[in-house]
Design a protein around this motif. Sequence first.
Motif, PDB file in Angstrom:
ATOM      1  N   VAL A   1      -2.665  50.201  -7.480  1.00  0.00           N
ATOM      2  CA  VAL A   1      -3.331  50.164  -8.556  1.00  0.00           C
ATOM      3  C   VAL A   1      -4.073  49.244  -9.078  1.00  0.00           C
ATOM      4  CG1 VAL A   1      -1.333  52.041  -9.517  1.00  0.00           C
ATOM      5  CG2 VAL A   1      -1.223  50.033  -9.778  1.00  0.00           C
ATOM      6  N   GLU A   2      -4.876  49.415 -10.102  1.00  0.00           N
ATOM      7  CA  GLU A   2      -5.327  48.041  -9.982  1.00  0.00           C
ATOM      8  C   GLU A   2      -4.576  47.191 -10.985  1.00  0.00           C
ATOM      9  OE1 GLU A   2      -9.639  45.835 -11.864  1.00  0.00           O
ATOM     10  OE2 GLU A   2      -9.051  48.010 -11.053  1.00  0.00           O
ATOM     11  N   ALA A   3      -3.991  46.306 -10.986  1.00  0.00           N
ATOM     12  CA  ALA A   3      -3.373  45.288 -12.394  1.00  0.00           C
ATOM     13  C   ALA A   3      -4.316  44.659 -13.430  1.00  0.00           C
ATOM     14  CB  ALA A   3      -2.362  44.602 -11.544  1.00  0.00           C
ATOM     15  N   LYS A   4      -3.742  45.143 -14.811  1.00  0.00           N
ATOM     16  CA  LYS A   4      -4.573  44.821 -15.497  1.00  0.00           C
ATOM     17  C   LYS A   4      -3.941  43.549 -16.539  1.00  0.00           C
ATOM     18  CE  LYS A   4      -7.335  48.260 -15.593  1.00  0.00           C
ATOM     19  NZ  LYS A   4      -8.607  48.096 -15.579  1.00  0.00           N
ATOM     20  N   PRO A   5      -4.231  41.929 -16.279  1.00  0.00           N
ATOM     21  CA  PRO A   5      -3.996  41.333 -17.191  1.00  0.00           C
ATOM     22  C   PRO A   5      -3.925  40.811 -18.447  1.00  0.00           C
ATOM     23  CG  PRO A   5      -5.827  40.485 -15.443  1.00  0.00           C
ATOM     24  CD  PRO A   5      -5.313  42.308 -15.342  1.00  0.00           C
ATOM     25  N   VAL A   6      -3.164  40.081 -18.772  1.00  0.00           N
ATOM     26  CA  VAL A   6      -2.895  40.272 -20.213  1.00  0.00           C
ATOM     27  C   VAL A   6      -2.902  38.990 -21.049  1.00  0.00           C
ATOM     28  CG1 VAL A   6      -2.813  40.526 -22.565  1.00  0.00           C
ATOM     29  CG2 VAL A   6      -3.014  42.738 -21.492  1.00  0.00           C
ATOM     30  N   ILE A   7      -3.768  38.003 -21.569  1.00  0.00           N
ATOM     31  CA  ILE A   7      -2.756  36.526 -21.838  1.00  0.00           C
ATOM     32  C   ILE A   7      -3.108  36.443 -23.120  1.00  0.00           C
ATOM     33  CG2 ILE A   7      -3.787  33.641 -21.233  1.00  0.00           C
ATOM     34  CD1 ILE A   7      -3.402  35.891 -18.382  1.00  0.00           C
ATOM     35  N   ILE A   8      -1.990  35.247 -22.795  1.00  0.00           N
ATOM     36  CA  ILE A   8      -1.461  35.254 -24.297  1.00  0.00           C
ATOM     37  C   ILE A   8      -1.281  33.836 -24.922  1.00  0.00           C
ATOM     38  CG2 ILE A   8       0.195  36.114 -26.338  1.00  0.00           C
ATOM     39  CD1 ILE A   8       1.375  37.919 -24.561  1.00  0.00           C
ATOM     40  N   GLY A   9      -1.993  33.739 -26.377  1.00  0.00           N
ATOM     41  CA  GLY A   9      -1.770  32.016 -26.251  1.00  0.00           C
ATOM     42  C   GLY A   9      -2.724  31.535 -27.374  1.00  0.00           C
ATOM     43  N   GLY A  10      -2.691  29.860 -26.268  1.00  0.00           N
ATOM     44  CA  GLY A  10      -4.196  29.018 -27.702  1.00  0.00           C
ATOM     45  C   GLY A  10      -5.845  29.386 -27.485  1.00  0.00           C
ATOM     46  N   MET A  11      -6.471  29.684 -28.526  1.00  0.00           N
ATOM     47  CA  MET A  11      -7.697  29.205 -28.151  1.00  0.00           C
ATOM     48  C   MET A  11      -8.136  28.817 -28.611  1.00  0.00           C
ATOM     49  SD  MET A  11     -10.641  32.865 -28.735  1.00  0.00           S
ATOM     50  CE  MET A  11     -10.276  33.912 -26.628  1.00  0.00           C
ATOM     51  N   VAL A  12      -8.982  27.631 -27.895  1.00  0.00           N
ATOM     52  CA  VAL A  12      -8.825  26.071 -29.084  1.00  0.00           C
ATOM     53  C   VAL A  12     -10.668  25.551 -28.882  1.00  0.00           C
ATOM     54  CG1 VAL A  12      -6.961  25.405 -30.318  1.00  0.00           C
ATOM     55  CG2 VAL A  12      -7.952  24.361 -27.921  1.00  0.00           C
ATOM     56  N   LEU A  13     -10.722  25.231 -29.682  1.00  0.00           N
ATOM     57  CA  LEU A  13     -12.372  24.221 -29.397  1.00  0.00           C
ATOM     58  C   LEU A  13     -12.005  23.112 -29.041  1.00  0.00           C
ATOM     59  CD1 LEU A  13     -15.297  24.567 -29.080  1.00  0.00           C
ATOM     60  CD2 LEU A  13     -15.580  24.154 -31.682  1.00  0.00           C
ATOM     61  N   ASP A  14     -12.226  22.469 -28.165  1.00  0.00           N
ATOM     62  CA  ASP A  14     -11.586  20.746 -27.784  1.00  0.00           C
ATOM     63  C   ASP A  14     -12.879  20.065 -28.365  1.00  0.00           C
ATOM     64  OD1 ASP A  14      -9.341  21.648 -26.591  1.00  0.00           O
ATOM     65  OD2 ASP A  14     -10.372  21.428 -24.995  1.00  0.00           O
ATOM     66  N   ILE A  15     -12.382  18.799 -28.581  1.00  0.00           N
ATOM     67  CA  ILE A  15     -14.190  18.003 -28.865  1.00  0.00           C
ATOM     68  C   ILE A  15     -13.232  16.808 -28.062  1.00  0.00           C
ATOM     69  CG2 ILE A  15     -14.198  16.790 -30.873  1.00  0.00           C
ATOM     70  CD1 ILE A  15     -14.086  18.862 -32.608  1.00  0.00           C
ATOM     71  N   HIS A  16     -14.418  16.089 -26.972  1.00  0.00           N
ATOM     72  CA  HIS A  16     -14.371  15.493 -26.307  1.00  0.00           C
ATOM     73  C   HIS A  16     -15.984  14.112 -26.537  1.00  0.00           C
ATOM     74  CE1 HIS A  16     -13.579  18.366 -22.935  1.00  0.00           C
ATOM     75  NE2 HIS A  16     -12.431  17.666 -23.735  1.00  0.00           N
TER      76      HIS A  16
ATOM     77  N   LEU B   1     -15.525  24.776 -24.864  1.00  0.00           N
ATOM     78  CA  LEU B   1     -14.473  25.993 -25.311  1.00  0.00           C
ATOM     79  C   LEU B   1     -13.001  25.298 -24.060  1.00  0.00           C
ATOM     80  CD1 LEU B   1     -16.514  28.494 -24.401  1.00  0.00           C
ATOM     81  CD2 LEU B   1     -16.223  27.835 -26.756  1.00  0.00           C
ATOM     82  N   GLY B   2     -11.664  25.571 -25.212  1.00  0.00           N
ATOM     83  CA  GLY B   2     -10.663  25.218 -24.563  1.00  0.00           C
ATOM     84  C   GLY B   2      -9.514  26.060 -25.050  1.00  0.00           C
ATOM     85  N   GLY B   3      -8.282  25.285 -24.586  1.00  0.00           N
ATOM     86  CA  GLY B   3      -6.661  25.965 -25.059  1.00  0.00           C
ATOM     87  C   GLY B   3      -6.853  26.391 -23.722  1.00  0.00           C
ATOM     88  N   VAL B   4      -5.286  26.477 -23.251  1.00  0.00           N
ATOM     89  CA  VAL B   4      -4.367  26.458 -22.258  1.00  0.00           C
ATOM     90  C   VAL B   4      -4.846  28.300 -21.772  1.00  0.00           C
ATOM     91  CG1 VAL B   4      -2.432  27.183 -21.097  1.00  0.00           C
ATOM     92  CG2 VAL B   4      -2.939  25.296 -22.283  1.00  0.00           C
ATOM     93  N   ALA B   5      -4.368  29.333 -22.822  1.00  0.00           N
ATOM     94  CA  ALA B   5      -4.786  30.451 -22.625  1.00  0.00           C
ATOM     95  C   ALA B   5      -6.298  31.038 -22.684  1.00  0.00           C
ATOM     96  CB  ALA B   5      -3.800  31.029 -23.392  1.00  0.00           C
ATOM     97  N   ARG B   6      -7.222  30.198 -22.830  1.00  0.00           N
ATOM     98  CA  ARG B   6      -8.134  30.727 -22.430  1.00  0.00           C
ATOM     99  C   ARG B   6      -8.878  30.227 -21.247  1.00  0.00           C
ATOM    100  NH1 ARG B   6     -12.591  29.831 -22.519  1.00  0.00           N
ATOM    101  NH2 ARG B   6     -12.472  28.149 -21.672  1.00  0.00           N
ATOM    102  N   ASN B   7      -8.524  28.629 -21.079  1.00  0.00           N
ATOM    103  CA  ASN B   7      -8.432  28.801 -19.519  1.00  0.00           C
ATOM    104  C   ASN B   7      -8.151  29.163 -18.373  1.00  0.00           C
ATOM    105  OD1 ASN B   7      -9.941  26.546 -20.781  1.00  0.00           O
ATOM    106  ND2 ASN B   7      -8.592  25.130 -21.643  1.00  0.00           N
ATOM    107  N   VAL B   8      -6.662  29.630 -19.182  1.00  0.00           N
ATOM    108  CA  VAL B   8      -6.309  30.425 -17.751  1.00  0.00           C
ATOM    109  C   VAL B   8      -7.442  31.869 -17.558  1.00  0.00           C
ATOM    110  CG1 VAL B   8      -4.480  32.030 -17.293  1.00  0.00           C
ATOM    111  CG2 VAL B   8      -3.770  29.268 -17.982  1.00  0.00           C
ATOM    112  N   ALA B   9      -7.085  32.929 -18.911  1.00  0.00           N
ATOM    113  CA  ALA B   9      -8.406  33.819 -18.993  1.00  0.00           C
ATOM    114  C   ALA B   9      -9.811  33.398 -18.540  1.00  0.00           C
ATOM    115  CB  ALA B   9      -8.547  34.453 -19.566  1.00  0.00           C
TER     116      ALA B   9
END
Length: 337
Positions: free
Chosen positions: A21-36, A57-65
């Motif tokens: 089967v094909e796995a369907k990953p779900v990412i749960i967590g932060g999605m933020v805008l980093d200011i450098h 574009l940042g946030g750990v979960a968003r980066n992972v996704a």
Amino acid sequence: MESSVPALPSVLLKDGELKDVEAKPVIIGGMVLDIHATPSVPANPRTTTPGKVHYILGGVARNVAECMSKLGAKPYMISVVGLDMAGNLLLEHWKSAGLSLDVAAESGIPVWFEPVSVVKSKRVVSVVKHITFASPNEDELIAMANALSCGEVFSPIQKDNKKNKCSTESLFQMLRPAIWVLLEEGIKVVVVTLGSDGVLLCSNGAPGFMKGSSKGSNPHGSGNQLYRLVNSSCPPNRFFSASKFEGGSNLFAAHFPALPASVVRLTGAGDCLVGGALACICAGLNVMQSLAVGIAAAKAAVEVDTNVPTEYSLAKITDDAKSIYFATKMMFCQSML
């Protein structure tokens, strides 16, 4: 708490094989805008300093996704953003959808817990029984072990100075008691990130799912190219001898080295390690192969000035993963009694 939920069949953990089967990953967590913000001239006190500001574009979960999507996976994303400029920018880039962690636990779906920070890592207490994988750094590992032990049992590791840097084996022995706490609480695999010292993969007994898929070709559509490249460069049978290591009362550990890199920024490296590993697991590769790719993805991340590289060269990622995979060393030791 940042958590990612790859929807893998439960047989992965029970029998050491993946279903067709094909796995369907779900990412749960932060999605933020980093200011450098970077000054154009040396900063002087009590006056303004000219410089440049970049939105990333940042946030750990968003980066992972994002990392997973660039390696061929098709993850869903669950997060919360504001109704403002930052939120609009984030939503334009990524639309969120998915299911809850409770549903994942009830369905026997593996859950990957990425601690994010020392403070957030302590939240593991309320969800530890649902966690399959955890990927703390050294300080997060100590914080998690203390939280699960209900006291300040463990102290942060005081490393020697750079001239007298402790060996990986010595570092492992120092971290071993804290790792064992997580494993005794039911976490199946603990991935300890050590920065330039690489990564430790630990489990209670040899992980039965090192074998990966029993099929000669990958049935999972979206990660087909990644699967073929990695599977041919990193033979899945390489660590079969380690599976002979038996006994639920023993600590199994493998050390994956880091590769030299031309470092630009470190932000996003750990996120890409998790994203790369998850993309591979969802494509049907085994855990050892997947972690090697994750480390290669992290190396690519530190060599650019964004949280996640604009694009990945699968050929380069595979070459780096091969070097890491064949340099990985197994470490066996008796459990903490």
